[in-house]
Design an enzyme around this catalytic site. Structure first.
Site, PDB file in Angstrom:
ATOM      1  N   ARG A 191       0.876  -1.184   0.000  1.00  0.00           N
ATOM      2  CA  ARG A 191       0.000   0.000   0.000  1.00  0.00           C
ATOM      3  C   ARG A 191       0.904   1.222   0.000  1.00  0.00           C
ATOM      4  NH1 ARG A 191      -5.228   1.428   3.653  1.00  0.00           N
ATOM      5  NH2 ARG A 191      -6.077   0.015   2.088  1.00  0.00           N
ATOM      6  N   HIS A 226      -7.459   0.482  -6.277  1.00  0.00           N
ATOM      7  CA  HIS A 226      -7.632  -0.377  -5.095  1.00  0.00           C
ATOM      8  C   HIS A 226      -8.298  -1.689  -5.540  1.00  0.00           C
ATOM      9  CE1 HIS A 226      -7.709  -1.557  -1.040  1.00  0.00           C
ATOM     10  NE2 HIS A 226      -8.582  -0.722  -0.522  1.00  0.00           N
ATOM     11  N   GLN A 254     -10.091  -4.104  -3.107  1.00  0.00           N
ATOM     12  CA  GLN A 254     -11.416  -3.637  -2.714  1.00  0.00           C
ATOM     13  C   GLN A 254     -12.441  -4.041  -3.764  1.00  0.00           C
ATOM     14  OE1 GLN A 254     -12.170  -1.869   0.289  1.00  0.00           O
ATOM     15  NE2 GLN A 254     -14.183  -2.545  -0.379  1.00  0.00           N
ATOM     16  N   ASP A 301     -17.512   6.644  -1.127  1.00  0.00           N
ATOM     17  CA  ASP A 301     -16.235   6.559  -0.399  1.00  0.00           C
ATOM     18  C   ASP A 301     -15.927   7.968   0.100  1.00  0.00           C
ATOM     19  OD1 ASP A 301     -13.735   5.805   0.593  1.00  0.00           O
ATOM     20  OD2 ASP A 301     -12.744   5.858  -1.370  1.00  0.00           O
ATOM     21  N   CYS A 357     -16.439   1.443   1.162  1.00  0.00           N
ATOM     22  CA  CYS A 357     -15.252   0.602   1.396  1.00  0.00           C
ATOM     23  C   CYS A 357     -14.720   0.747   2.809  1.00  0.00           C
ATOM     24  CB  CYS A 357     -14.176   0.937   0.377  1.00  0.00           C
ATOM     25  SG  CYS A 357     -13.638   2.652   0.461  1.00  0.00           S
ATOM     26  N   ARG A 396     -13.454  -8.660   2.221  1.00  0.00           N
ATOM     27  CA  ARG A 396     -12.038  -8.425   1.912  1.00  0.00           C
ATOM     28  C   ARG A 396     -11.239  -9.688   2.238  1.00  0.00           C
ATOM     29  NH1 ARG A 396      -9.941  -3.337   1.695  1.00  0.00           N
ATOM     30  NH2 ARG A 396      -8.137  -4.506   0.971  1.00  0.00           N
TER      31      ARG A 396
END
Ligand code: CP
Ligand code: NVA
Length: 292
Positions: free
Chosen positions: A98, A125, A128, A215, A251, A279
């Protein structure tokens, strides 16, 4: 193999990962297919879900994960990314990273000799998106539904745009002017299937929608833009009136009172905890797929 964005998988591979995730989620005993394997997890930004779901997933698959935060390794303190990639590759079986700059995961993948998985960059992402598609499939029994994205055309949105183009998911993206998805992502989506319908009107986006997704307006690293973004995203908040009886995805983490109200997040409309749980299952499906 790498997963720098969701379209590193073919549509067939994407469906295979989702099927694998469902298999591992529902199996009485999925065994330990990643026994003695190690995932190195490099984090330049904070994380709750990504860190815990990857680490737990590796444990459940019989392997091990190492958390490498910003002050744990020499990366960011003088050792170049390419050297970090080459050294980790001599010990571990997978890298999950990340980072801020998407070019950094590209470089990591170039110099690593083991699979590299993008755990979020400023642009994408994909992990996700795997969990999001799994969640939608579970909720509706199909991906052939209309999803309205209401908010920023950010990393989470951009990977979902590509994921939708690779599947039956129909996506409408509503952003304020100036916060649309990147043109490169729009073109990649068109090359894969359908580019999303785009609008600057959130009400137009939810007309006919089966599900709504938002988001944060202020992503990690954008804190200096907070005041401006709060002004420019006026009218894009998910309120009880706006969402009606539609299921709501996020998310997480949420900035309550900004992109979504407390009431909506605490309501039965919010399927965010199933989404967060997925996830774990989606990434187990991916790791097992990469290990095969
Ligand atoms: N959704 C997500 O990636 O959450 P974290 O930032 O907590 O990992
Ligand atoms: N867009 C958000 C997602 C967090 C999981 C961010 O980049 O901060």
């Amino acid at each position: 193999m790498t997963l720098l964005d969701i379209d590193d998988l073919t549509p067939e591979e994407l469906h295979a990962v989702l099927d694998n995730a469902t298999r591992l989620k529902t199996a009485d005993d999925a065994g330990t297919p990643l026994e003695r394997q190690t995932l190195a997890m490099v984090f330049e930004k904070p994380s709750t879900r990504t860190r815990i779901s990857f680490e737990t997933g590796m444990t459940q698959l019989g392997g091990h994960a190492i958390f490498l935060g910003p002050d744990d390794i020499h990366l960011g303190h003088g050792e170049p990314l390419r050297d970090t990639a080459r050294a980790i590759s001599r010990y571990a079986d997978f890298i999950m990273a990340r980072v801020f700059d998407h070019a950094d995961v590209v470089e990591l993948a170039e110099f690593a000799s083991i699979p590299v998985i993008n755990g979020l960059t400023d642009d994408a992402h994909p992990c996700q998106t795997l969990a999001d598609l799994l969640t939608i499939q579970e909720q509706f029994g199909t991906l052939d539904v209309d999803l309205a994205w209401v908010g920023d055309g950010n990393n989470v949105c951009q990977s979902l745009v590509l994921g939708a183009a690779m599947t039956d998911l129909d996506l409408t993206v509503a952003t304020p002017e100036g916060y649309e998805i990147d043109d490169g992502v729009r073109k990649r989506a068109a090359g894969l299937g359908d580019a999303p319908v785009e609008t600057n009107d959130p009400h137009e986006a939810i007309d006919g929608a089966d599900i709504i997704y938002t988001d944060v307006w202020v992503s990690m690293g954008e804190e200096d833009e907070r005041e401006q973004k709060l002004r420019e995203f006026d009218g894009f908040q998910l309120t009880t009136d706006f969402v009606g009886d539609l299921p709501v995805m996020h998310c997480l983490p949420a900035h309550r009172g900004e992109e979504i109200t407390d009431d909506v997040l605490e309501s039965d409309n919010a399927i965010v905890w199933d989404q967060a749980e997925n996830r774990l299952h989606a990434q187990k499906g991916l790791l097992d797929f990469f290990a095969e």
